[in-house]
Scaffold this motif. Structure first.
Motif, PDB file in Angstrom:
ATOM      1  N   ARG A   6      -2.216  -3.175   6.549  1.00  0.00           N
ATOM      2  CA  ARG A   6      -1.529  -3.195   5.251  1.00  0.00           C
ATOM      3  C   ARG A   6      -0.008  -3.182   5.432  1.00  0.00           C
ATOM      4  NH1 ARG A   6      -5.817   0.609   4.319  1.00  0.00           N
ATOM      5  NH2 ARG A   6      -7.388  -0.338   3.007  1.00  0.00           N
ATOM      6  N   TRP A   7       0.446  -2.500   6.484  1.00  0.00           N
ATOM      7  CA  TRP A   7       1.885  -2.517   6.770  1.00  0.00           C
ATOM      8  C   TRP A   7       2.330  -3.934   7.116  1.00  0.00           C
ATOM      9  CZ3 TRP A   7       5.046   1.041   5.304  1.00  0.00           C
ATOM     10  CH2 TRP A   7       4.598   2.350   5.164  1.00  0.00           C
ATOM     11  N   ASN A   8       1.486  -4.687   7.787  1.00  0.00           N
ATOM     12  CA  ASN A   8       1.822  -6.072   8.118  1.00  0.00           C
ATOM     13  C   ASN A   8       1.949  -6.903   6.844  1.00  0.00           C
ATOM     14  OD1 ASN A   8       1.012  -4.852  10.517  1.00  0.00           O
ATOM     15  ND2 ASN A   8       0.409  -6.797  11.391  1.00  0.00           N
ATOM     16  N   VAL A   9       1.051  -6.679   5.880  1.00  0.00           N
ATOM     17  CA  VAL A   9       1.109  -7.411   4.614  1.00  0.00           C
ATOM     18  C   VAL A   9       2.389  -7.057   3.861  1.00  0.00           C
ATOM     19  CG1 VAL A   9      -0.020  -7.719   2.373  1.00  0.00           C
ATOM     20  CG2 VAL A   9      -1.392  -7.657   4.453  1.00  0.00           C
ATOM     21  N   VAL A  10       2.733  -5.779   3.831  1.00  0.00           N
ATOM     22  CA  VAL A  10       3.961  -5.355   3.154  1.00  0.00           C
ATOM     23  C   VAL A  10       5.172  -5.983   3.832  1.00  0.00           C
ATOM     24  CG1 VAL A  10       5.424  -3.348   2.688  1.00  0.00           C
ATOM     25  CG2 VAL A  10       2.976  -3.227   2.267  1.00  0.00           C
ATOM     26  N   PHE A  11       5.167  -5.992   5.143  1.00  0.00           N
ATOM     27  CA  PHE A  11       6.280  -6.591   5.882  1.00  0.00           C
ATOM     28  C   PHE A  11       6.339  -8.095   5.613  1.00  0.00           C
ATOM     29  CE2 PHE A  11       8.692  -7.273   9.953  1.00  0.00           C
ATOM     30  CZ  PHE A  11       9.721  -6.399   9.659  1.00  0.00           C
ATOM     31  N   GLY A  12       5.186  -8.779   5.533  1.00  0.00           N
ATOM     32  CA  GLY A  12       5.137 -10.206   5.221  1.00  0.00           C
ATOM     33  C   GLY A  12       5.636 -10.500   3.829  1.00  0.00           C
ATOM     34  N   ILE A  13       5.252  -9.674   2.847  1.00  0.00           N
ATOM     35  CA  ILE A  13       5.731  -9.848   1.482  1.00  0.00           C
ATOM     36  C   ILE A  13       7.237  -9.645   1.419  1.00  0.00           C
ATOM     37  CG2 ILE A  13       5.635  -8.859  -0.837  1.00  0.00           C
ATOM     38  CD1 ILE A  13       2.636  -8.408  -0.371  1.00  0.00           C
ATOM     39  N   ARG A  35       8.377 -22.699   2.760  1.00  0.00           N
ATOM     40  CA  ARG A  35       9.158 -21.848   3.659  1.00  0.00           C
ATOM     41  C   ARG A  35       8.837 -20.365   3.456  1.00  0.00           C
ATOM     42  NH1 ARG A  35      14.963 -24.968   3.594  1.00  0.00           N
ATOM     43  NH2 ARG A  35      14.221 -26.766   4.793  1.00  0.00           N
ATOM     44  N   SER A  36       8.539 -19.960   2.256  1.00  0.00           N
ATOM     45  CA  SER A  36       8.160 -18.570   2.022  1.00  0.00           C
ATOM     46  C   SER A  36       6.793 -18.269   2.641  1.00  0.00           C
ATOM     47  CB  SER A  36       8.176 -18.250   0.536  1.00  0.00           C
ATOM     48  OG  SER A  36       7.204 -19.017  -0.138  1.00  0.00           O
ATOM     49  N   MET A  37       5.878 -19.278   2.657  1.00  0.00           N
ATOM     50  CA  MET A  37       4.586 -19.082   3.334  1.00  0.00           C
ATOM     51  C   MET A  37       4.799 -18.938   4.849  1.00  0.00           C
ATOM     52  SD  MET A  37       1.193 -21.469   3.417  1.00  0.00           S
ATOM     53  CE  MET A  37       1.952 -22.685   4.467  1.00  0.00           C
ATOM     54  N   TYR A  38       5.678 -19.766   5.412  1.00  0.00           N
ATOM     55  CA  TYR A  38       5.995 -19.644   6.838  1.00  0.00           C
ATOM     56  C   TYR A  38       6.639 -18.278   7.137  1.00  0.00           C
ATOM     57  CZ  TYR A  38       5.178 -24.678   7.340  1.00  0.00           C
ATOM     58  OH  TYR A  38       4.630 -25.921   7.364  1.00  0.00           O
ATOM     59  N   ALA A  39       7.490 -17.822   6.232  1.00  0.00           N
ATOM     60  CA  ALA A  39       8.144 -16.528   6.418  1.00  0.00           C
ATOM     61  C   ALA A  39       7.113 -15.399   6.356  1.00  0.00           C
ATOM     62  CB  ALA A  39       9.214 -16.313   5.365  1.00  0.00           C
ATOM     63  N   PHE A  40       6.132 -15.523   5.442  1.00  0.00           N
ATOM     64  CA  PHE A  40       5.088 -14.507   5.363  1.00  0.00           C
ATOM     65  C   PHE A  40       4.312 -14.434   6.675  1.00  0.00           C
ATOM     66  CE2 PHE A  40       0.715 -13.201   4.582  1.00  0.00           C
ATOM     67  CZ  PHE A  40       0.914 -11.982   3.939  1.00  0.00           C
ATOM     68  N   ILE A  41       3.922 -15.576   7.206  1.00  0.00           N
ATOM     69  CA  ILE A  41       3.158 -15.599   8.464  1.00  0.00           C
ATOM     70  C   ILE A  41       4.006 -15.039   9.604  1.00  0.00           C
ATOM     71  CG2 ILE A  41       2.080 -17.111  10.173  1.00  0.00           C
ATOM     72  CD1 ILE A  41       1.265 -18.921   7.785  1.00  0.00           C
ATOM     73  N   ALA A  42       5.278 -15.423   9.666  1.00  0.00           N
ATOM     74  CA  ALA A  42       6.145 -14.958  10.753  1.00  0.00           C
ATOM     75  C   ALA A  42       6.369 -13.444  10.664  1.00  0.00           C
ATOM     76  CB  ALA A  42       7.476 -15.695  10.697  1.00  0.00           C
ATOM     77  N   ALA A  47       5.340  -7.976  12.461  1.00  0.00           N
ATOM     78  CA  ALA A  47       5.024  -6.583  12.156  1.00  0.00           C
ATOM     79  C   ALA A  47       4.112  -5.975  13.213  1.00  0.00           C
ATOM     80  CB  ALA A  47       4.385  -6.472  10.780  1.00  0.00           C
ATOM     81  N   TYR A  48       3.230  -6.772  13.813  1.00  0.00           N
ATOM     82  CA  TYR A  48       2.389  -6.246  14.899  1.00  0.00           C
ATOM     83  C   TYR A  48       3.244  -5.780  16.066  1.00  0.00           C
ATOM     84  CZ  TYR A  48      -2.167  -7.521  12.991  1.00  0.00           C
ATOM     85  OH  TYR A  48      -3.294  -7.588  12.232  1.00  0.00           O
ATOM     86  N   GLY A  49       4.230  -6.579  16.418  1.00  0.00           N
ATOM     87  CA  GLY A  49       5.124  -6.191  17.508  1.00  0.00           C
ATOM     88  C   GLY A  49       5.920  -4.946  17.172  1.00  0.00           C
ATOM     89  N   VAL A  50       6.413  -4.863  15.938  1.00  0.00           N
ATOM     90  CA  VAL A  50       7.185  -3.691  15.517  1.00  0.00           C
ATOM     91  C   VAL A  50       6.309  -2.452  15.539  1.00  0.00           C
ATOM     92  CG1 VAL A  50       8.369  -2.645  13.537  1.00  0.00           C
ATOM     93  CG2 VAL A  50       8.848  -5.013  14.161  1.00  0.00           C
ATOM     94  N   ARG A  51       5.073  -2.572  15.056  1.00  0.00           N
ATOM     95  CA  ARG A  51       4.156  -1.425  15.057  1.00  0.00           C
ATOM     96  C   ARG A  51       3.816  -0.996  16.477  1.00  0.00           C
ATOM     97  NH1 ARG A  51      -0.718  -3.253  11.832  1.00  0.00           N
ATOM     98  NH2 ARG A  51      -1.647  -1.549  12.996  1.00  0.00           N
TER      99      ARG A  51
END
Length: 145
Positions: A6-13, A35-42, A47-51
């Motif tokens: 869920r943290w990844n989703v929040v970070f993507g949003i 571009r916003s979809m690409y930004a969400f995926i990126a 976020a996995y790396g940050v976590r």
């Protein structure tokens, strides 16, 4: 790892909102959404790396040479048992009844009271009968003149 997906989703949003905010006036809607979809995926993958990094940083340090097997039972139980002194208490009460109120412990307290001598500090000198010249010398000495 620290947290959940869920943290990844929040970070993507968060990344999507930033992308939309910075490109809404400069790009058409289709380009902005792509571009916003690409930004969400990126941001989701980032976020996995940050976590993982936060989990590594925030983990408690392990002590070298300590084995958890040796310390499993140590320090987990507290024994608050007091010694049984009922026999001493009964003997003390019996001796007080037989002696009419004086016991070995009260005798030792009486002996200690006889040995006690209060502190008698030396008397301070009075300045009633001193000469004025001596007082002036004392004041000059104390003030450093």
């Amino acid at each position: 790892m620290l947290g959940t997906w869920r943290w990844n989703v929040v970070f993507g949003i968060f990344g999507t909102v930033l992308t939309v905010a910075f490109s809404i006036g400069n790009n058409p809607i289709v380009v902005m959404l792509l571009r916003s979809m690409y930004a969400f995926i990126a941001f989701f993958v980032l976020a996995y790396g940050v976590r993982a990094i936060l989990a590594y940083i925030l983990q408690p340090p392990s002590l070298v040479g300590d084995s958890l097997e040796d310390n499993d039972g140590k320090g987990t139980q507290l024994d608050l048992k007091t010694p049984d002194e009922s026999a001493d208490l009964n003997a003390l009460l019996k001796s007080q009844l037989q002696d009419g109120g004086s016991s070995p412990t009260t005798d030792s307290h009486n002996n200690a009271a006889v040995d006690f001598k209060p502190l008698s500090p030396p008397q301070l000198l009075s300045t009633k009968n001193t000469q004025p010249e001596e007082l002036v010398k004392a004041i000059r000495h104390l003030t450093g003149e």
